[in-house]
Design a protein around this motif. Sequence first.
Motif, PDB file in Angstrom:
ATOM      1  N   ALA A 281       0.835  -1.207   0.000  1.00 58.30           N
ATOM      2  CA  ALA A 281       0.000   0.000   0.000  1.00 58.30           C
ATOM      3  C   ALA A 281       0.871   1.259   0.000  1.00 58.30           C
ATOM      4  O   ALA A 281       0.604   2.215  -0.740  1.00 58.30           O
ATOM      5  N   PHE A 282       1.929   1.252   0.811  1.00 57.14           N
ATOM      6  CA  PHE A 282       2.828   2.410   0.866  1.00 57.14           C
ATOM      7  C   PHE A 282       3.463   2.666  -0.499  1.00 57.14           C
ATOM      8  O   PHE A 282       3.481   3.801  -0.987  1.00 57.14           O
TER       9      PHE A 282
ATOM     10  N   HIS B 139       4.478   6.743  -6.076  1.00 60.02           N
ATOM     11  CA  HIS B 139       4.041   7.107  -7.426  1.00 60.02           C
ATOM     12  C   HIS B 139       3.193   8.365  -7.327  1.00 60.02           C
ATOM     13  O   HIS B 139       2.587   8.615  -6.278  1.00 60.02           O
ATOM     14  N   PRO B 140       3.133   9.162  -8.391  1.00 59.95           N
ATOM     15  CA  PRO B 140       2.260  10.352  -8.352  1.00 59.95           C
ATOM     16  C   PRO B 140       0.833   9.946  -7.980  1.00 59.95           C
ATOM     17  O   PRO B 140       0.326   8.932  -8.454  1.00 59.95           O
TER      18      PRO B 140
ATOM     19  N   GLY C  23      -0.087  12.726   2.505  1.00 60.96           N
ATOM     20  CA  GLY C  23       1.328  13.096   2.430  1.00 60.96           C
ATOM     21  C   GLY C  23       1.635  14.411   3.133  1.00 60.96           C
ATOM     22  O   GLY C  23       2.572  14.503   3.943  1.00 60.96           O
ATOM     23  N   LYS C  24       0.850  15.439   2.845  1.00 58.02           N
ATOM     24  CA  LYS C  24       1.097  16.755   3.444  1.00 58.02           C
ATOM     25  C   LYS C  24       1.002  16.699   4.971  1.00 58.02           C
ATOM     26  O   LYS C  24       1.846  17.245   5.681  1.00 58.02           O
TER      27      LYS C  24
ATOM     28  N   THR D 270       3.316  19.921  -1.588  1.00 55.91           N
ATOM     29  CA  THR D 270       2.831  18.833  -2.461  1.00 55.91           C
ATOM     30  C   THR D 270       2.473  17.559  -1.698  1.00 55.91           C
ATOM     31  O   THR D 270       1.634  16.783  -2.148  1.00 55.91           O
ATOM     32  N   GLY D 271       3.149  17.320  -0.574  1.00 61.89           N
ATOM     33  CA  GLY D 271       2.929  16.071   0.158  1.00 61.89           C
ATOM     34  C   GLY D 271       3.602  14.880  -0.493  1.00 61.89           C
ATOM     35  O   GLY D 271       3.380  13.727  -0.105  1.00 61.89           O
ATOM     36  N   SER D 272       4.468  15.135  -1.468  1.00 61.94           N
ATOM     37  CA  SER D 272       5.160  14.045  -2.160  1.00 61.94           C
ATOM     38  C   SER D 272       6.459  13.688  -1.433  1.00 61.94           C
ATOM     39  O   SER D 272       7.053  14.535  -0.770  1.00 61.94           O
ATOM     40  N   GLY D 273       6.879  12.437  -1.601  1.00 63.10           N
ATOM     41  CA  GLY D 273       8.156  12.011  -1.039  1.00 63.10           C
ATOM     42  C   GLY D 273       8.109  11.529   0.399  1.00 63.10           C
ATOM     43  O   GLY D 273       9.132  11.531   1.099  1.00 63.10           O
ATOM     44  N   VAL D 274       6.917  11.099   0.863  1.00 61.89           N
ATOM     45  CA  VAL D 274       6.816  10.551   2.225  1.00 61.89           C
ATOM     46  C   VAL D 274       7.741   9.341   2.358  1.00 61.89           C
ATOM     47  O   VAL D 274       7.772   8.465   1.496  1.00 61.89           O
TER      48      VAL D 274
END
Length: 311
Positions: free
Chosen positions: A159-160, A166-167, A176-177, A194-198
């Motif tokens: 799930a992670f 992935h976008p 993410g944020k 963006t909350g990306s890169g967790v």
Amino acid sequence: QLPEQQKTSESPLRWFRGVYLPPALHPLNKTFIKGDEWQDIDSTQEKRRAFLQDFCKKYNSRKKLQTHLVHLVSRIYVEDRHKVLYCEVPKAGCSNWKRVLMVLSGLAASANNISHDDVHYGKHLRKLDSYDLKGIYTRLNTYTRFIFVRDPVERLVSAFRDKFEHPNSYYHPVFGKAIIKKYRHNADEEALKTGSGVKFKEFIQYLLDSHRPVGMDIHWEQVSKLCYPCLINYDFIGKFETLEEDANYFLQLVGAPAHLKFPKFKDRHSSDERTSAEVVRQYLKELSKEERQLTYDFYYLDYLMFNYTSP
């Protein structure tokens, strides 16, 4: 106390609380099974059913779960033609199972031509909580109920990877944020925006936090809370680790068309390596020993119910 007219106009589900379904283990109807090629899978299936029933008897002697009936059946999909109920467990083959249900119900000729969006957002399949009280009970008591599960931490890592590596226009801004804001010290402006890169470690901090900045999600919720296996007696317990053979045996059991086989393809990110035990080990290395233990504890019931070996 409500006026009689108001009582009758409201759904009876709102008045139904403290559901407890008796743990009778029905024998599977095997009239459609021909030959003896399925003997080993059938034997494994009977052991899984007996194991879960024994566990639930012990567990329920200490604690009877209470919940609204409407919540109890909210993850269950209905296929009326073959009289089956499927409790959806995300990251355990659910996309392909929904494709199969669409074929069984006559909504599609083949499972191979149904897109991911059609499966998840097409509203083609009906859930059990959309029926009235009588409809729910009739189906619960007469249809073949089935569930497919997966090693809990393997499912979690899957799930992670899917939602955060992935976008994703939902999981990055919503989860993410909030995760980055609470668990990353000195987070840069871009990550907060963006909350990306967790990171996996941050995700686990969120999962284990009793004051999570954002709620749970079905993709990492415990199966014990998604499908209530000790309240609903599942006639068939499939496992992701033996997905294809379990699924094709189940299709035989319910009299599916001979041409219908469970799809083999990976639903999304098909070029990615599948989440295996070895992949999981790499992710767990990012955690402290205590975090690994707490993650196992979080899924403790799922490990016990379905006889998985603790990591």
